[in-house]
Design a protein around this motif. Sequence first.
Motif, mmCIF file in Angstrom:
data_model
loop_
_atom_site.group_PDB
_atom_site.id
_atom_site.type_symbol
_atom_site.label_atom_id
_atom_site.label_comp_id
_atom_site.label_asym_id
_atom_site.label_seq_id
_atom_site.Cartn_x
_atom_site.Cartn_y
_atom_site.Cartn_z
ATOM 1 N N ALA A 1 4.801 59.780 42.496
ATOM 2 C CA ALA A 1 5.801 58.976 43.049
ATOM 3 C C ALA A 1 7.355 59.621 43.224
ATOM 4 N N MET B 1 7.600 62.121 45.902
ATOM 5 C CA MET B 1 7.702 61.222 47.027
ATOM 6 C C MET B 1 9.333 60.827 47.035
ATOM 7 N N SER C 1 11.093 61.828 50.551
ATOM 8 C CA SER C 1 11.168 60.799 51.710
ATOM 9 C C SER C 1 12.693 60.670 51.811
ATOM 10 N N SER D 1 16.446 55.051 48.649
ATOM 11 C CA SER D 1 15.022 54.369 48.303
ATOM 12 C C SER D 1 15.026 52.675 47.774
ATOM 13 N N ILE E 1 9.594 53.181 43.925
ATOM 14 C CA ILE E 1 8.394 53.620 44.866
ATOM 15 C C ILE E 1 7.370 52.557 45.217
ATOM 16 N N ASP F 1 9.624 51.020 49.318
ATOM 17 C CA ASP F 1 9.116 51.489 50.556
ATOM 18 C C ASP F 1 8.083 50.874 51.298
ATOM 19 N N ASP G 1 4.673 50.043 53.398
ATOM 20 C CA ASP G 1 3.624 50.690 53.135
ATOM 21 C C ASP G 1 3.198 51.878 53.992
ATOM 22 N N ARG H 1 5.300 54.984 52.928
ATOM 23 C CA ARG H 1 4.510 55.469 51.576
ATOM 24 C C ARG H 1 3.253 56.299 52.024
ATOM 25 N N TYR I 1 -5.249 55.587 48.126
ATOM 26 C CA TYR I 1 -3.826 55.473 48.205
ATOM 27 C C TYR I 1 -3.730 53.890 47.614
ATOM 28 N N LEU J 1 -1.380 53.033 44.316
ATOM 29 C CA LEU J 1 -0.401 51.947 44.367
ATOM 30 C C LEU J 1 -0.438 51.059 43.411
#
Length: 452
Positions: free
Chosen positions: A60, A63, A67, A79, A402, A406, A408, A411, A427, A431
């Motif tokens: 995360a 990411m 991102s 974010s 995270i 964001d 789905d 992500r 995934y 999550l």
Amino acid sequence: MRSRIVWKSSYAFYLAAIGSSFGLGNLWRFPYVVGSNGGGGFVLMYVVLALLVGLPVLIAELMLGQSTQRSSTMAFAKSGSRNRFSHYFIWRSFGWLANAAVVLLISYYAVISGWVFFFFLRFLGGVFEFEPFRLSRTFSFLMENGWLQFGLCVAHLTLAGSIVSKGFREGLERWVGFIMPVFGVLLLYLVVQAVSLPGAGDALRFIFYPKFDNLSWESLIQVIGHVFFTLSIGMATMTVYGSYLREDVNIPAAGFRVTLLDISISLCSGMIIFPIVYTAGHIPGADPSILFKTVPLLFDNLRIGKFFGVAFFLCLYLAALGATIGLLEAGVCDLVDRRSTSRKSATWKLVALLSALAFFPAFSSSLFKTVQYHGMSLLQILDSLLINAVLPLVGLGVALTIGFGDDDAMRFKYFRDLDSVRPRWIYRQWLFILKYVVPVLIVSAMILRWIS
Ligand code: PHE
């Protein structure tokens, strides 16, 4: 806004992530916390939580950077503002907390890196025979001498600063790629030597046989904090490293490899240190000197031990330098992103601030010897503040930002690998763990620590 630097290849990113996670956390801190938390039970919890909490949060955090293409404060804010529970200030404060963690950690990490460098110099002196290495004197000499610790620490920060100010990537790639394999071979050789010592049986039982009666409720937060420390989570480094990533790099696989490697190195370090402790007849103790008081004893037993001493402390020093560079880079990148100052001036300002702060832990065993809390020295107090409070909170922030932020599709885009389509169920598991398991574990560990 100037264009952002990117890693030359995914290999370069791997090396930097490994260089940052591998450091004093594995060799200095791991044996010390395992010793003080009763051995096997703690080790088992560490392995399980590194995979269950550390890995998902590491993914995360990478990411978060990838991102948003931003460093800590701005990454959290950006974010978080995509979040349903958007409250700019809350998300941004996680970023500030991550910056605080960087400052807190470097202030004593640099001091211990200085200790490592001092041991390297002592062994080197032994090789050239102008100074025989006397273990018993070396550590106490260092502890009594605050100015020496401070000087070594400032030199360390200056060296790390000069690498970061130049744009750190090329140098880092080259020597992490070289040091890791060399240190890996050296560690394996030392494991073989250590497990053939007479105390090895008891030592291996101590670290691998899970006995939970020595654990307290505090151990849970200790494990979580240590996992974050050793995987470099919660200190903005992985956010920043993620922000230098191109979109096609496979984050989950990178996170998985870094986590496995980090666990393996920590276990090796336990397998080196505890056999020496048991052979020397001490009960594993709970203080930060354990690495420095044990490993040199092993070198005394080896025929060309002095050379091993030089190689070991040099490799460990370079690993500590790689980790310090990662930390410094996080702070510098945040200053550059937010204030648009030059990298050079941001680096040297930060180095000056950190050197001033490091004065306190550097003198924790001399001038500030009397500053104690529950038997902990100033250096240990800083470490405990970081582990028990700051890191778990930032880790929680990463998971919530995270996990609930964001959408789905976004992500999943960063989770997926372009070459092979990652199954959606992996995934989903990730999550779920990130949204529910990690926050529940961190919050309950913090509460249990306070009420117990
Ligand atoms: N993970 C490093 C270690 O184990 C410490 C570190 C934390 C380095 C955060 C960079 C960022 O020693």
